[in-house]
Design a protein around this motif. Structure first.
Motif: not given
Lengths: 235, 496
Positions: B109-111, B364-375, B454-462
């Motif tokens: 549900p959260g995802f 890993a899904g949390n990291l990808i979701l929060a950073t918005g990057e998959s690499s 790293a340059p600061r970029h936006h993080y999506q709160p989980l």
């Protein structure tokens, strides 16, 4: 000796083989889909012939209706833009249902042929060991013979083709061959019938899922093509 | 070997509540899935209520199986006998499957709230329900028909779940997976056709009595093995695995990599121990492929550019550990002590990996979701901003690397012990190389994430619970190593 060969069974087996070959190797995908429907109807007859009326009913519902509808859905036959009239207009038809023109390089075809050969040898060995009677009088079991043919050619076609729908067709024919072999090897005992029934259900559901996926992929590819065209036209 | 799988006559009838627990454990996931498809749950608590109930049923069955040693059920439907059996191993697999599926369901549900997918998201629930139902069926099946039905249902549900994200890449990979898995199941069915054509038995226990070694057993075993190896992504047939996970939803990946492919492996070892007991070459061949798979999967994971490729390739290597144990379990003339150790190590590795891999996919899904990057390069700076997700990834990787005190360590210790006793030095070398490679690719990932420039970029709160669920799974894998005597006692099944 000749009298013992049942002509009806032989004719049924011959027709099954022909329909399967058309279905597997016709480059015109729509015609191949029609050939599959004919093939599934013949399979229904074969089940009835073998004395498995429930399997015949399952084949009719799952094989002919569900899988047939799935295949035509995958081809987009139920969409408004390809109406009945376009079936007669050959140029539009060809655009709507492209002929699979993929020809792999020689090495690809050679390796696939070798793999298929190995597979056929294995299937032949299976028959040789489990049904010794079959080896001495192969013409007395025409349905078994055609099952071996189906399993061999369908596996080859599955390995050779790249077109998604043709691979789906090859899977369905392979399934039919395996089910026939199952009943041929084990007879129509309840266990074998139940296994075939589960297999038919799964094949039908799998074809449906495959057709839905092909449809979605096609829509994505059309979108990508449109975008490509739009970019090209703008320039 | 056969008695270890519980293919015997049971001494005690199941307790009356066990029948209800069985019905509940099988049917409740399906029912809940259908209800959730009609009314998609937006909050976690209704999912939690169902999950607690399902896991409680599983736990009850485990307690009963623990006391009775073996539970059997049998029904006859239209002349076909359907049999289920549950021993310590089956109960353990059942409960771990239920826990992992519950974690994936609680995470969903959260995802979905963050991902905001289309209307197809409601299909996730029934498909998850079918997956858990089919898995339970596979762990408990005592005849070839139930086994086949469970396996097929599992494959179709898995394909359906994996393509739900609707991205073109996911659809393409899903189509390939669908075709391969369907053809794999037909190969499997050919093997079954041969078995019932020759021996005429569907029940596994009776089949084990009538099977005689020979050409039929070999051909049937190779057909079954080819089909199941394709479905289980064992080493040379693993090509479909990484693309499928690349663009699938996180909870789905966790469920698939943790459990679905293990079901095929379980069936493979179950059927081979019936058809090919005490053979030399077949398990040896699998073990060689497994050793290659350990190295290959490790190298691919080491070279990975994206986080999901890394996690998925590591699955190939971890399955290799299980494959190298095949000669110890099936080979001829293995000393009983080595066989027993290998048996314990095999299942502990499988269970530990199921827990750790699903935890790792969730992290890993949390990291990808929060950073918005998959690499991997996109992970720079996460050590400061997302320490918890990274910590969970680390705890899960402890189990995968096999560092103490995790389940991975205990399992590898047992396997190594058995291998040294039997003098399988190549397998020992493969195990050690695999451990080094695992450490290498895991630390490569951490090097990227501890990059502070790293340059600061936006993080999506989980969502609140998302990290907590992954943490619980990762800790479970760790605790399973600390309290290994409990699962090991269940695996041994009382005597031995």
């Amino acid at each position: 000796m000749l009298a013992s060969i049942d002509l009806w069974e032989g004719a049924l087996a011959l027709l099954l083989g022909l329909a399967a070959l058309v279905c597997l190797f016709d480059r015109h995908v729509l015609r191949a889909a029609w050939a599959f429907c004919v093939f599934a109807l013949l399979m229904t007859l074969a089940w009835a012939w073998l004395g498995a009326p429930w399997l015949a009913a399952a084949e009719l519902v799952l094989g002919v209706l569900l899988t047939g509808a799935s295949l035509f859905h995958a081809l987009g036959a139920f969409e408004g833009r390809f109406s009945r009239f376009s079936f007669r207009d050959l140029s539009r038809l060809e655009r709507a249902y492209p002929i699979d023109t993929f020809r792999g390089p020689m090495s690809h075809r050679l390796t696939r042929a070798l793999l298929t050969l190995a597979w056929c040898i294995m299937v032949g060995a299976v028959i040789r060991i489990v049904m010794p009677a079959m080896t001495y009088a192969p013409s007395e079991h025409p349905l078994m013979l055609v099952a071996v043919l189906l399993v061999g050619t369908a596996m080859g076609a599955f390995a050779l083709h790249r077109h998604r729908l043709r691979r789906l067709l090859a899977f369905n024919v392979l399934g039919a061959g395996v089910f026939l072999l199952m009943v041929g090897l084990a007879g129509t005992i309840e266990g074998a019938q139940a296994l075939v029934a589960v297999g038919l259900l799964i094949a039908g559901l799998g074809s449906l899922a495959g057709a839905l996926l092909i449809r979605r992929l096609r829509a994505h590819e059309d979108d990508a093509d449109d975008e490509h065209m739009a970019v090209g036209g703008g320039r | 070997m056969i008695w270890r799988f519980g293919l015997l006559d049971s001494v005690f009838a199941p307790l009356a509540p066990s029948h209800w627990a069985l019905a509940c454990a099988l049917v409740l996931p399906l029912l809940a899935g259908v209800v959730a498809a009609c009314v998609p749950p937006r909050r976690t608590w209704p999912v939690l209520a169902v999950c607690v109930l399902v896991v409680a049923c599983g736990a009850w069955l485990m307690m009963d199986a623990w006391q009775a040693g073996l539970l059997r059920w049998q029904w006859s439907v239209a002349g076909v006998t359907i049999a289920l059996r549950l021993n310590g191993l089956g109960a353990l697999l059942l409960v771990v499957s239920q826990c992992v599926a519950a974690a994936a369901a609680l995470y969903a549900p959260g995802f979905l709230r963050l991902e905001s997918p289309g209307p197809q998201a409601r299909w996730l629930w029934p498909l998850m329900g079918v997956t858990l139902f089919a898995l339970s069926l596979v762990w408990m099946a005592a005849d070839l028909l139930t086994l086949y039905a469970g396996l097929e249902l599992l494959s179709l549900a898995a394909v359906g779940m994996l393509v739900l994200s609707g991205k073109p890449a996911a659809l393409e990979a899903g189509m390939r997976y669908l075709l391969l898995t369907l053809v794999g199941s037909l190969t499997y069915l050919m093997g079954v056709a041969l078995i019932i054509g020759h021996w005429g038995e569907l029940s596994l226990a009776r089949l084990a009595e009538v099977v005689e070694p020979g050409a039929v057993a070999w051909i049937a075993a190779s057909l079954l093995g080819a089909g199941l190896a394709l479905k289980a992504a064992l080493f040379p047939l693993h090509g479909w695995l990484t693309p499928v996970h690349q663009s699938a939803w996180t909870p789905v990946s966790a469920l698939h990599a943790g459990l679905v492919i293990k079901a095929s492996l379980y069936i493979l070892i179950l059927l081979w121990s019936i058809l090919l007991p005490e053979t030399h070459w077949a398990p040896r061949f699998v073990a060689w492929l497994g050793a290659l798979g350990i190295v290959w999967g490790g190298l691919i994971a080491w070279r990975a550019q994206t986080l999901k490729t890394l996690v998925a390739s590591s699955t190939v290597a971890q399955l290799g550990y299980l494959m190298v144990a095949f000669p110890l379990l099936l080979g001829p003339g293995v000393a009983p002590i080595a066989k027993s150790l290998a048996w314990q190590g095999f299942w502990l590795q499988l269970l530990g990996h199921a827990l750790a891999k699903s935890a790792m996919f969730l992290a890993a899904g949390n990291l990808i979701l929060a950073t918005g990057e998959s690499s991997l390069a996109g992970l720079a700076g996460t050590s400061r901003r997302l320490p918890l997700s990274l910590l969970i990834f680390g705890i899960a990787s402890i189990t995968l690397m096999g560092l103490p005190p995790s389940a991975g360590f205990t399992a590898k210790w047992l396997l190594l012990h058995a291998m040294v006793l039997e003098g399988h030095w190549v397998a020992v070398a493969a195990l050690l190389i695999g451990t080094l490679l695992t450490a290498a690719y895991m630390f490569r990932m951490f090097r990227y994430s501890f990059d502070e420039t790293a340059p600061r970029h936006h993080y999506q709160p989980l969502g609140r619970g998302m990290d907590a669920i992954a943490l619980v799974l990762a800790l479970a894998a760790l605790v399973m190593g600390l309290l290994a005597h409990l699962p090991l006692a269940l695996l041994q099944g009382g005597d031995a």
